[in-house]
Design a protein around this motif. Sequence first.
Motif, PDB file in Angstrom:
ATOM      1  N   PRO A  48     -36.501 -11.487 -17.106  1.00 20.37           N
ATOM      2  CA  PRO A  48     -37.691 -12.335 -17.247  1.00 20.37           C
ATOM      3  C   PRO A  48     -38.608 -12.267 -16.019  1.00 20.37           C
ATOM      4  O   PRO A  48     -38.141 -12.098 -14.890  1.00 20.37           O
ATOM      5  N   ALA A  49     -39.906 -12.413 -16.259  1.00 18.39           N
ATOM      6  CA  ALA A  49     -40.900 -12.343 -15.182  1.00 18.39           C
ATOM      7  C   ALA A  49     -40.611 -13.369 -14.091  1.00 18.39           C
ATOM      8  O   ALA A  49     -40.774 -13.077 -12.893  1.00 18.39           O
ATOM      9  N   LYS A  50     -40.174 -14.544 -14.484  1.00 14.78           N
ATOM     10  CA  LYS A  50     -39.868 -15.593 -13.508  1.00 14.78           C
ATOM     11  C   LYS A  50     -38.753 -15.148 -12.558  1.00 14.78           C
ATOM     12  O   LYS A  50     -38.788 -15.442 -11.362  1.00 14.78           O
ATOM     13  N   VAL A  51     -37.767 -14.442 -13.091  1.00  7.92           N
ATOM     14  CA  VAL A  51     -36.648 -13.948 -12.279  1.00  7.92           C
ATOM     15  C   VAL A  51     -37.111 -12.779 -11.408  1.00  7.92           C
ATOM     16  O   VAL A  51     -36.723 -12.675 -10.240  1.00  7.92           O
ATOM     17  N   ARG A  52     -37.956 -11.902 -11.951  1.00  6.23           N
ATOM     18  CA  ARG A  52     -38.452 -10.759 -11.174  1.00  6.23           C
ATOM     19  C   ARG A  52     -39.268 -11.193  -9.962  1.00  6.23           C
ATOM     20  O   ARG A  52     -39.363 -10.469  -8.991  1.00  6.23           O
ATOM     21  N   GLN A  53     -39.855 -12.389 -10.009  1.00  7.27           N
ATOM     22  CA  GLN A  53     -40.647 -12.888  -8.893  1.00  7.27           C
ATOM     23  C   GLN A  53     -39.767 -13.372  -7.740  1.00  7.27           C
ATOM     24  O   GLN A  53     -40.245 -13.514  -6.622  1.00  7.27           O
ATOM     25  N   LEU A  54     -38.490 -13.618  -8.004  1.00  8.42           N
ATOM     26  CA  LEU A  54     -37.566 -14.051  -6.957  1.00  8.42           C
ATOM     27  C   LEU A  54     -37.232 -12.887  -6.030  1.00  8.42           C
ATOM     28  O   LEU A  54     -37.462 -11.723  -6.369  1.00  8.42           O
ATOM     29  N   ASP A  55     -36.655 -13.211  -4.891  1.00  5.69           N
ATOM     30  CA  ASP A  55     -36.185 -12.185  -3.970  1.00  5.69           C
ATOM     31  C   ASP A  55     -35.129 -11.321  -4.672  1.00  5.69           C
ATOM     32  O   ASP A  55     -34.318 -11.836  -5.450  1.00  5.69           O
ATOM     33  N   ARG A  56     -35.131 -10.035  -4.387  1.00  8.63           N
ATOM     34  CA  ARG A  56     -34.180  -9.129  -5.043  1.00  8.63           C
ATOM     35  C   ARG A  56     -32.739  -9.455  -4.712  1.00  8.63           C
ATOM     36  O   ARG A  56     -31.818  -9.048  -5.405  1.00  8.63           O
ATOM     37  N   ASN A  57     -32.511 -10.171  -3.612  1.00  7.68           N
ATOM     38  CA  ASN A  57     -31.152 -10.547  -3.218  1.00  7.68           C
ATOM     39  C   ASN A  57     -30.701 -11.869  -3.833  1.00  7.68           C
ATOM     40  O   ASN A  57     -29.575 -12.294  -3.618  1.00  7.68           O
ATOM     41  N   ALA A  59     -29.109 -14.380  -6.285  1.00  9.51           N
ATOM     42  CA  ALA A  59     -27.956 -14.179  -7.185  1.00  9.51           C
ATOM     43  C   ALA A  59     -28.388 -14.044  -8.641  1.00  9.51           C
ATOM     44  O   ALA A  59     -27.888 -13.182  -9.371  1.00  9.51           O
ATOM     45  N   ILE A  60     -29.319 -14.861  -9.077  1.00  7.00           N
ATOM     46  CA  ILE A  60     -29.765 -14.811 -10.481  1.00  7.00           C
ATOM     47  C   ILE A  60     -30.466 -13.496 -10.789  1.00  7.00           C
ATOM     48  O   ILE A  60     -30.318 -12.931 -11.879  1.00  7.00           O
ATOM     49  N   HIS A  61     -31.202 -12.977  -9.800  1.00  7.02           N
ATOM     50  CA  HIS A  61     -31.876 -11.688  -9.980  1.00  7.02           C
ATOM     51  C   HIS A  61     -30.843 -10.575 -10.137  1.00  7.02           C
ATOM     52  O   HIS A  61     -30.967  -9.709 -11.015  1.00  7.02           O
ATOM     53  N   ILE A  62     -29.829 -10.607  -9.300  1.00  6.83           N
ATOM     54  CA  ILE A  62     -28.760  -9.592  -9.371  1.00  6.83           C
ATOM     55  C   ILE A  62     -28.062  -9.661 -10.725  1.00  6.83           C
ATOM     56  O   ILE A  62     -27.792  -8.633 -11.351  1.00  6.83           O
ATOM     57  N   LYS A  63     -27.793 -10.871 -11.200  1.00  8.00           N
ATOM     58  CA  LYS A  63     -27.110 -11.021 -12.495  1.00  8.00           C
ATOM     59  C   LYS A  63     -27.959 -10.470 -13.642  1.00  8.00           C
ATOM     60  O   LYS A  63     -27.445  -9.758 -14.518  1.00  8.00           O
ATOM     61  N   TRP A  64     -29.252 -10.781 -13.640  1.00 10.52           N
ATOM     62  CA  TRP A  64     -30.126 -10.279 -14.705  1.00 10.52           C
ATOM     63  C   TRP A  64     -30.235  -8.758 -14.652  1.00 10.52           C
ATOM     64  O   TRP A  64     -30.215  -8.090 -15.687  1.00 10.52           O
ATOM     65  N   PRO A 126     -26.613  -7.268  -1.515  1.00  4.09           N
ATOM     66  CA  PRO A 126     -27.137  -8.523  -2.063  1.00  4.09           C
ATOM     67  C   PRO A 126     -26.050  -9.541  -2.417  1.00  4.09           C
ATOM     68  O   PRO A 126     -26.234 -10.736  -2.216  1.00  4.09           O
ATOM     69  N   ILE A 127     -24.910  -9.071  -2.914  1.00  2.00           N
ATOM     70  CA  ILE A 127     -23.840 -10.003  -3.280  1.00  2.00           C
ATOM     71  C   ILE A 127     -23.259 -10.662  -2.036  1.00  2.00           C
ATOM     72  O   ILE A 127     -23.078 -11.886  -1.987  1.00  2.00           O
ATOM     73  N   VAL A 128     -22.974  -9.880  -0.990  1.00  7.12           N
ATOM     74  CA  VAL A 128     -22.424 -10.439   0.249  1.00  7.12           C
ATOM     75  C   VAL A 128     -23.435 -11.389   0.886  1.00  7.12           C
ATOM     76  O   VAL A 128     -23.077 -12.482   1.342  1.00  7.12           O
ATOM     77  N   THR A 129     -24.709 -10.999   0.903  1.00  5.46           N
ATOM     78  CA  THR A 129     -25.753 -11.870   1.449  1.00  5.46           C
ATOM     79  C   THR A 129     -25.792 -13.191   0.696  1.00  5.46           C
ATOM     80  O   THR A 129     -25.873 -14.264   1.291  1.00  5.46           O
ATOM     81  N   SER A 130     -25.730 -13.119  -0.623  1.00  5.04           N
ATOM     82  CA  SER A 130     -25.756 -14.323  -1.448  1.00  5.04           C
ATOM     83  C   SER A 130     -24.547 -15.212  -1.162  1.00  5.04           C
ATOM     84  O   SER A 130     -24.672 -16.432  -1.030  1.00  5.04           O
ATOM     85  N   LEU A 131     -23.365 -14.605  -1.045  1.00  2.00           N
ATOM     86  CA  LEU A 131     -22.154 -15.376  -0.760  1.00  2.00           C
ATOM     87  C   LEU A 131     -22.226 -16.025   0.616  1.00  2.00           C
ATOM     88  O   LEU A 131     -21.866 -17.200   0.777  1.00  2.00           O
TER      89      LEU A 131
END
Length: 139
Positions: A48-57, A59-64, A126-131
């Motif tokens: 979704p466009a809303k998710v694409r606007q988030l930082d690439r790192n 967690a929700i962006h990585i999941k999508w 991105p996963i380690v950064t998110s954690l």
Amino acid sequence: GGRMAPVSLLFACLTKNCRPIPLSYVAAVGWCFSVSILFVAALYFLVPAKVRQLDRNAAIHIKWRTCAVFTVCTIVTILFPILMCSSYQEEEQTAVSALKLMGWTSGGCILQGAVLLQANLLYTGPIVTSLLYTRYAHR
């Protein structure tokens, strides 16, 4: 016989004998180019466009993005035997399963694991950064 469940139908399609259709160099490159375009398009159309606007790192962006890539992998795996195998079985000695043609053999588990590990390394940062952010951001 009755109808086959979708998973059973897919498994039957991927494991049936497949005689590869001879492809020209242009057709093979075209297939690879089409798959590449499908991967990139999925990142724009399935996320979704809303998710694409988030930082690439995020967690929700990585999941999508992971779901989009998984979806494309599934679609390409289904399309491969449909588009790349002949429907007739004249020479059974030269026929192999579509899974073997795609490199999914019991003897190739180490190579397959290496490819999957390499793909997962793309998400490691991105996963380690998110954690770490989740763990230490509220201190």
